[in-house]
Design an enzyme around this catalytic site. Structure first.
Site, mmCIF file in Angstrom:
data_model
loop_
_atom_site.group_PDB
_atom_site.id
_atom_site.type_symbol
_atom_site.label_atom_id
_atom_site.label_comp_id
_atom_site.label_asym_id
_atom_site.label_seq_id
_atom_site.Cartn_x
_atom_site.Cartn_y
_atom_site.Cartn_z
ATOM 1 N N TYR A 141 55.304 -19.940 -13.472
ATOM 2 C CA TYR A 141 55.504 -21.258 -12.870
ATOM 3 C C TYR A 141 56.974 -21.509 -12.530
ATOM 4 O O TYR A 141 57.282 -22.273 -11.623
ATOM 5 C CB TYR A 141 55.038 -22.361 -13.832
ATOM 6 C CG TYR A 141 53.594 -22.748 -13.696
ATOM 7 C CD1 TYR A 141 52.584 -21.807 -13.825
ATOM 8 C CD2 TYR A 141 53.235 -24.065 -13.440
ATOM 9 C CE1 TYR A 141 51.253 -22.168 -13.717
ATOM 10 C CE2 TYR A 141 51.905 -24.443 -13.334
ATOM 11 C CZ TYR A 141 50.923 -23.488 -13.467
ATOM 12 O OH TYR A 141 49.612 -23.857 -13.346
ATOM 13 N N LYS A 192 47.816 -9.973 -21.149
ATOM 14 C CA LYS A 192 47.297 -8.905 -20.286
ATOM 15 C C LYS A 192 48.156 -7.671 -20.568
ATOM 16 O O LYS A 192 48.749 -7.066 -19.658
ATOM 17 C CB LYS A 192 47.368 -9.360 -18.811
ATOM 18 C CG LYS A 192 46.665 -8.444 -17.833
ATOM 19 C CD LYS A 192 45.138 -8.426 -17.947
ATOM 20 C CE LYS A 192 44.545 -7.381 -17.024
ATOM 21 N NZ LYS A 192 43.077 -7.189 -17.229
ATOM 22 N N ASP A 224 41.116 -11.425 -19.272
ATOM 23 C CA ASP A 224 39.804 -11.329 -18.614
ATOM 24 C C ASP A 224 38.686 -11.420 -19.658
ATOM 25 O O ASP A 224 37.708 -12.151 -19.493
ATOM 26 C CB ASP A 224 39.690 -10.056 -17.763
ATOM 27 C CG ASP A 224 40.148 -8.793 -18.472
ATOM 28 O OD1 ASP A 224 40.723 -8.868 -19.582
ATOM 29 O OD2 ASP A 224 39.914 -7.690 -17.920
ATOM 30 N N ASP A 248 46.688 -22.447 -17.990
ATOM 31 C CA ASP A 248 46.226 -23.375 -16.953
ATOM 32 C C ASP A 248 44.762 -23.095 -16.642
ATOM 33 O O ASP A 248 43.928 -23.997 -16.587
ATOM 34 C CB ASP A 248 47.090 -23.202 -15.693
ATOM 35 C CG ASP A 248 46.656 -24.121 -14.567
ATOM 36 O OD1 ASP A 248 46.449 -25.315 -14.834
ATOM 37 O OD2 ASP A 248 46.504 -23.634 -13.428
ATOM 38 N N ASP A 252 41.022 -25.170 -18.204
ATOM 39 C CA ASP A 252 39.997 -25.804 -17.364
ATOM 40 C C ASP A 252 38.608 -25.316 -17.756
ATOM 41 O O ASP A 252 37.649 -26.089 -17.808
ATOM 42 C CB ASP A 252 40.238 -25.506 -15.867
ATOM 43 C CG ASP A 252 41.052 -26.610 -15.193
ATOM 44 O OD1 ASP A 252 41.778 -27.335 -15.908
ATOM 45 O OD2 ASP A 252 40.963 -26.738 -13.954
HETATM 46 C C1 IPM Z 1 47.607 -28.838 -15.183
HETATM 47 C C2 IPM Z 1 47.660 -28.931 -13.677
HETATM 48 C C3 IPM Z 1 49.098 -28.680 -13.231
HETATM 49 C C4 IPM Z 1 49.459 -27.273 -13.645
HETATM 50 C C5 IPM Z 1 49.360 -28.918 -11.736
HETATM 51 C C6 IPM Z 1 48.954 -30.309 -11.303
HETATM 52 C C7 IPM Z 1 50.808 -28.663 -11.388
HETATM 53 O O1 IPM Z 1 46.764 -28.040 -13.121
HETATM 54 O O2 IPM Z 1 48.314 -29.623 -15.856
HETATM 55 O O3 IPM Z 1 46.850 -28.007 -15.691
HETATM 56 O O4 IPM Z 1 49.162 -26.303 -12.919
HETATM 57 O O5 IPM Z 1 50.074 -27.108 -14.702
HETATM 58 MG MG MG Z 2 45.487 -27.068 -14.513
#
Ligand code: IPM
Ligand code: MG
Length: 362
Positions: A141, A192, A224, A248, A252
């Protein structure tokens, strides 16, 4: 003692969910003797609209002076055409990095009342309680060099750098081990290392830190495989620690296991546990302004703020219990209603406040 809390509502559904959460905060002040001074500031698209920057100077100053930061959401289609530097996401990333909020805690908890909301079979997820610890201020990032450049033949190439210094790995590893000590004492580090040198170093440093935590059972998975295991048998995990990009993605997935991303809070902490607290979900422009958004993730983020940055454990417990109570009552916003009856943002927030007032009266 009066605590300073910076309030950054942001864009999309941000202002609505923040409003409900501030109702909860006000109730803590009225009923539980909690004392807080709030400072509102613009971030993301709202920062750009008001000050021409996604992280305006005054906002950063307010955050630096606060004891903790409560954050709503950022982003919206109207900002997508802006220069990368001016986009709402940049405001969030700059805030994370300016305040050295390197340790991102993302719990994935399945409330028993919502077991049917998960896309997995309920026996696979019932009782799920897992914590992802994501490195937040390094890795790909922020790595330099980065950009899009033109080659001699006129073709363009895009490039980013995945880099971690030992001290960055060490501090996120310590943060994760400390959290594992407070939980079931099992930590899985995700990398990884079969392909990337940076992961090889990651694994080596995590193993070195492990020597200071003999009571924590440490395991390693390639990313993975980890993503597969998360949907195959998520309850095998207690705490997972990983880099910025892997975290990240995996967070999710973990969030979705619980059925609704609208339920999950998060914390981003510096070395002194000063932190920023935000729901995991985004700004949901499609439902913004309609009063439909689920405020519970932000309300639970306030509970995390009280627990991790202000040491107000009892207040945090009260909020979490109140959220459990409204779910028991059958209240659901549309995202967790599975097609059944639903309530709006305001009604859900008010129900949490009512449950808190009942607790104060007991
Ligand atoms: C998160 C989001 C952010 C990230 C974006 C909005 C920059 O996806 O907080 O997970 O990628 O960190
Ligand atoms: Mg995110």
């Amino acid at each position: 003692m009066t605590r300073k809390i910076a309030v950054l509502a942001g864009d999309g559904i941000g202002p609505e969910i923040m409003n409900s959460t501030l109702g909860v905060l006000e109730c803590l002040q009225q009923e539980f003797g909690f004392s807080a001074e709030l400072e509102h500031a613009a971030i993301g698209g709202a920062g750009y609209d008001q000050h021409g920057q996604p992280l305006p100077e005054p906002t950063l100053a307010i955050c630096q002076q606060a004891d903790a930061i409560l954050f709503g959401a950022i982003g919206g289609p109207q900002y997508e055409g802006l220069d990368r530097e001016l986009r709402p996401e940049k405001g969030l990333l700059k805030l994370r990095s300016s305040l050295s909020l390197f340790s991102n805690l993302r719990p994935a908890i399945l409330y028993p009342q919502l077991a049917d909301a998960s896309s997995l079979k309920s026996e696979l997820v019932a009782g799920l309680d897992l914590m992802i610890v994501r490195e937040l201020t390094g890795g790909i990032y922020f790595g330099e060099p980065r950009g899009i450049r033109e080659l001699e033949n006129g073709e363009r190439e895009g490039f980013n750098t995945l880099v971690y210094a030992e001290h960055e790995i060490e501090r996120i590893a310590r943060s994760a081990f400390d959290i594992a000590m407070l939980r079931d004492r099992r930590l899985c580090s995700v990398d990884k290392a079969n392909v990337l040198e940076v992961s090889e170093l990651w694994r080596e440093v995590v193993c070195r830190v492990a020597a200071d935590y003999p009571d924590v059972e440490l395991s390693h998975l390639y990313v993975d495989n980890a993503s597969m295991q998360l949907v195959r048998e998520p309850k095998q995990f207690d705490v997972m620690v990983t880099s910025n990009l892997f975290g990240d993605i995996l967070s999710d997935t973990a969030a979705m296991l619980t059925g609704s991303i609208g339920m999950l809070p998060s914390a981003s902490l510096d070395v002194n546990a000063k932190g920023m607290y935000e729901p995991i979900h985004g700004s949901a422009p499609d439902i913004a302004g309609k009063g439909l958004a689920n405020p519970l993730a932000t309300i639970l983020s306030l509970a995390m703020l009280l627990r991790y940055s202000l040491g107000e454990l009892a207040l945090a417990d009260h909020i979490e219990a109140a959220v459990g109570e409204v779910l028991d009552q059958g209240l659901r916003t549309a995202d967790i209603a599975a097609g059944g009856d639903s309530v709006g943002t305001t009604e859900m927030g008010m129900a949490v406040v009512a449950a808190l007032r009942r607790a104060a009266d007991r």
